[in-house]
Design an enzyme around this catalytic site. Structure first.
Site, PDB file in Angstrom:
ATOM      1  N   CYS A  24       0.865  -1.371  -0.152  1.00  0.00           N
ATOM      2  CA  CYS A  24       0.061   0.056  -0.032  1.00  0.00           C
ATOM      3  C   CYS A  24       0.920   1.199  -0.018  1.00  0.00           C
ATOM      4  CB  CYS A  24      -0.826   0.140   1.141  1.00  0.00           C
ATOM      5  SG  CYS A  24      -1.822   1.310   1.334  1.00  0.00           S
ATOM      6  N   CYS A  26      -6.138  -4.067   6.844  1.00  0.00           N
ATOM      7  CA  CYS A  26      -7.277  -3.187   7.002  1.00  0.00           C
ATOM      8  C   CYS A  26      -8.450  -3.648   6.027  1.00  0.00           C
ATOM      9  CB  CYS A  26      -6.745  -1.684   6.331  1.00  0.00           C
ATOM     10  SG  CYS A  26      -6.392  -1.591   4.658  1.00  0.00           S
TER      11      CYS A  26
END
Length: 366
Positions: free
Chosen positions: A101, A193
Site C-alpha cells: 500500500c 485493513c
C-alpha cells in the site's frame, strides 16, 4: 511549502498534520477511501478504512482549520493491493499488504496526484525520519515503521515528510490531547485493513476456493491433509492439524508451500534457519549501492536487524537480484516478504524475497 497531509483518521496522522501547520506550511488534509463498501465503524483496533475513520479525519482537519478532501482510490487499491495479496498467497508466497500500500498507493498514487496539483510534499504519520534526502529509522524503536517504507524510491523520499520520527507514541498521544483532538485516545489500527474481522483464511477461501492437498514431512511421508495451500506460510506452527505426531514429539513448522502440487512440507524448528536470502525487484531510497557491502537487514516489520553482507547482482532474465548473506541464521523467512537493508539507521532499500538457502546443519556426532 504546500503540503498534502494524508489523514487516516488516527492519532498519528492528525498530529503529523498539526505539526505541518505549526511549521507554517500551507496544509491540505486528504483521506483515502480505499474500500468500495466501507464498514460504518471499526472493530476495535482492526482495520482503518471505515466511515468512522473518515469522519474522525474530517473532525481533526476542522480542528486544525485546514481544507479537507476525500479521494476515492478504491479501484487502484483493489488492483494493486488486494488482488496482489490474493495472487501472492495463491502462488505460495506471503505478501505484506501494508508495504504494498505504501509503495503503490500512499507514495505513488497520492504523491503523483499531489505533485500534479502543485503540492511539494506528502506528510504522513509514519514513525520514520528524513535527514536531508535520506530515510532513517525513527527515534522510538518500538514504533519505528521504516521497514514498511523501505520500498520508497529516492524521488518519493525527496517529496515525503514524517513529522513524528523524533517522537514517542506517548508524546504524540499527549500532544493530541493537549490540542483537543478527539482521536487522542483512539486505538492504533493493526492487522490487515481490508480484512477487518481478522479472518484471513476465510477471506482467501472466498476468493480462491477449496484446493485440497497433502501435508508431508521432510522425508515425504504424508502426515496430514489441508483445504488449500493459501492457509499456510513458512514458519507457521498453529493450525496444521497433523494426524501423525513427530517421532521426537516436538512441534513441527511449515518449511515450504508448493501450490502447483498442493503440497505443504513441515519439519523441525531448526530446519527453518536460513543464512542466504535472494530478493527480486530491488528498490533504493538513494543511489544503487556498488559492490558487496556490510550492513543490517530486517525481514519483518518489528523484527530485529541482523548484520549481513549484501550484494546487487545483475540478472538478464529478471533484472537486478539482491543477495544477502547473514552473519547469523534467521528463522521463518517466507518468500513474498520484504528484506529491507540498512546502513546504521539509514534505510538503503529493499527487495521482495524470492528464495532462501538453509543454514548449515551441525554434523551428527557418531
Amino acid at each position: 511549502m504546500r503540503v498534502l497531509a494524508a489523514m487516516s483518521g488516527g492519532v498519528d496522522s492528525a498530529v503529523a498534520a498539526a505539526r505541518a501547520v505549526d511549521a507554517g506550511h500551507d496544509v491540505t488534509g486528504v483521506h483515502l477511501a480505499l474500500s468500495k463498501n466501507p464498514q460504518s465503524f471499526r472493530s476495535g483496533a482492526r482495520g482503518c478504512c471505515s466511515r468512522e475513520d473518515a469522519h474522525d479525519a474530517r473532525r481533526a482537519a476542522d480542528r486544525l482549520g485546514i481544507p479537507f478532501y476525500v479521494w476515492d482510490l478504491s479501484d487502484r487499491f483493489a488492483a494493486d493491493v488486494v488482488d496482489d495479496f490474493v495472487a501472492e498467497y495463491a502462488a505460495g508466497r506471503t505478501p505484506n499488504p501494508c508495504l504494498r500500500c505504501n509503495e503503490k498507493i500512499k507514495f505513488s498514487a497520492v504523491l503523483e496526484r499531489g505533485l500534479a496539483l502543485g503540492f511539494d510534499a506528502v506528510c504522513t504519520g509514519h514513525y520514520a525520519r528524513r535527514v536531508g534526502d535520506e530515510l532513517h529509522r525513527a527515534v522510538d524503536d518500538a514504533k519505528d515503521q521504516s521497514y514498511v517504507l523501505g520500498v520508497l524510491t529516492a524521488h518519493q523520499v525527496a517529496h515525503s515528510w514524517f513529522p513524528l520520527g523524533g517522537s514517542t507514541k506517548t508524546e504524540v498521544r499527549a500532544e493530541a490531547a493537549a490540542r483537543g483532538l478527539s482521536v487522542a485516545a483512539k486505538p492504533d489500527s493493526h492487522d490487515i485493513c481490508f480484512i477487518p474481522d481478522g479472518d484471513t483464511a476465510g477471506f482467501l477461501d472466498a476468493r480462491l476456493g477449496t484446493r485440497p492437498g497433502s501435508i508431508v514431512d521432510v522425508d515425504g511421508t504424508a502426515v496430514g491433509e489441508h483445504d488449500g495451500t493459501h492457509h499456510f506460510t513458512v514458519g507457521q506452527r498453529r493450525g496444521l492439524r497433523l494426524g501423525v505426531p513427530a517421532a521426537d514429539g516436538k512441534p513441527r513448522f511449515v518449511l515450504d508451500v508448493t501450490p502447483v502440487t498442493g503440497t505443504v512440507t513441515v519439519g523441525p524448528r531448526e530446519a527453518l534457519a536460513v543464512t542466504r536470502i535472494a530478493g527480486v525487484r530491488p528498490t533504493w531510497t538513494g543511489t544503487t549501492p556498488a559492490g558487496p557491502w556490510r550492513g543490517l537487514v530486517q525481514v519483518r516489520a518489528h523484527g530485529a536487524p541482523v548484520p549481513a553482507t549484501i550484494e546487487v547482482r545483475a540478472s538478464a532474465a529478471d533484472g537486478d537480484e539482491l543477495v544477502v548473506d547473514t552473519d547469523e541464521p534467521l528463522s521463518g523467512v517466507a518468500p513474498g516478504q520484504a528484506v529491507v537493508c540498512y546502513d546504521g539507521t539509514r534505510v538503503v532499500g529493499s527487495a521482495t524475497i524470492a528464495s532462501t538457502v538453509a543454514a548449515p546443519r551441525p554434523a551428527l556426532v557418531p
